[in-house]
Design an enzyme around this catalytic site. Structure first.
Site, PDB file in Angstrom:
ATOM      1  N   ARG A 223      -0.867 -86.030 -21.860  1.00 14.89           N
ATOM      2  CA  ARG A 223       0.143 -85.907 -22.910  1.00 14.89           C
ATOM      3  C   ARG A 223      -0.442 -86.175 -24.283  1.00 14.89           C
ATOM      4  NH1 ARG A 223       3.695 -89.811 -19.430  1.00 14.89           N
ATOM      5  NH2 ARG A 223       1.949 -91.030 -20.136  1.00 14.89           N
TER       6      ARG A 223
ATOM      7  N   LYS B 131       3.365-101.537 -11.479  1.00 11.25           N
ATOM      8  CA  LYS B 131       4.675-101.027 -11.891  1.00 11.25           C
ATOM      9  C   LYS B 131       5.740-101.513 -10.915  1.00 11.25           C
ATOM     10  CE  LYS B 131       2.844 -96.700 -13.791  1.00 11.25           C
ATOM     11  NZ  LYS B 131       2.890 -95.234 -13.695  1.00 11.25           N
TER      12      LYS B 131
ATOM     13  N   HIS C 141       6.301 -83.787 -15.202  1.00 10.38           N
ATOM     14  CA  HIS C 141       5.688 -83.698 -13.869  1.00 10.38           C
ATOM     15  C   HIS C 141       5.867 -82.307 -13.289  1.00 10.38           C
ATOM     16  CE1 HIS C 141       6.580 -88.246 -13.489  1.00 10.38           C
ATOM     17  NE2 HIS C 141       5.269 -88.120 -13.645  1.00 10.38           N
TER      18      HIS C 141
ATOM     19  N   SER D 245       7.818 -91.376 -17.478  1.00 16.49           N
ATOM     20  CA  SER D 245       8.814 -91.985 -16.584  1.00 16.49           C
ATOM     21  C   SER D 245       9.268 -93.344 -17.099  1.00 16.49           C
ATOM     22  CB  SER D 245       8.242 -92.136 -15.170  1.00 16.49           C
ATOM     23  OG  SER D 245       8.038 -90.884 -14.582  1.00 16.49           O
TER      24      SER D 245
END
Length: 175
Positions: free
Chosen positions: A93, A43, A19, A131
């Site tokens: 990513r 989440k 991040h 994360s």
């Protein structure tokens, strides 16, 4: 023409070195970068919204550029308009990220074609960091120092210790 404002949205639970890489690089592309800390109904966060906001603010304090940190609980495009943004910054990513982000960018363009999405490839050394994986590693006692800023490592460790203690307390009350 006014300042070029970009938004970088995310849950930042916890904020990772990946991040921070995107924030540093994104801040160079716009006059003002607004880091939007949001909730994600799919989440279950380790950190509260207030904790995540405080952490991101602390971590961006020394990053060069005009960077603001704010929360939002709305459609991303509504948030972007509210902030006066013309650009959404997203980090990629892997191919799986691209497929999801490509679909989201297409939907966002249908909602508001005046806001562009810009994709930044994650630094090669940071590409595997997520994360979700950081939390999983921490919960199983693994070392997360290579993936998060030093202060975040301590905060994650404290959350894991509290969760373990709560689990131990619940276990002994049933015993």
């Amino acid at each position: 023409m006014g300042a070029r404002i970009g938004v970088y949205p995310g849950t930042f639970d916890p904020v990772t070195l990946g991040h921070m890489d995107i924030i540093r690089r994104g801040a160079k592309l716009v006059d003002r970068l607004v880091v939007g800390v949001t909730t994600n109904p799919s989440k279950s966060p380790m950190f509260s919204l207030d904790e995540r906001m405080a952490t991101v603010r602390r971590e961006v304090a020394d990053v060069e550029g005009d960077i603001a940190v704010t929360s939002f609980d709305s459609l991303l495009m509504d948030f972007a308009v509210r902030e006066g943004a013309r650009v959404i910054v997203r980090g990629l990513r892997a191919v799986a990220d691209f497929e999801y982000e490509y679909q989201m960018a297409g939907m966002n363009q249908q909602i508001n074609a005046t806001v562009e999405t810009v994709f930044l490839m994650a630094d090669v050394g940071l590409q595997p960091i997520a994360s979700r994986l950081v939390k999983e590693i921490a919960l199983f006692g693994g070392e997360i120092a290579p993936f998060v800023p030093p202060a975040v490592r301590g905060e994650v460790a404290a959350k894991v210790a509290a969760k373990v203690a709560a689990g131990d307390a619940a276990q002994s009350s049933r015993g």
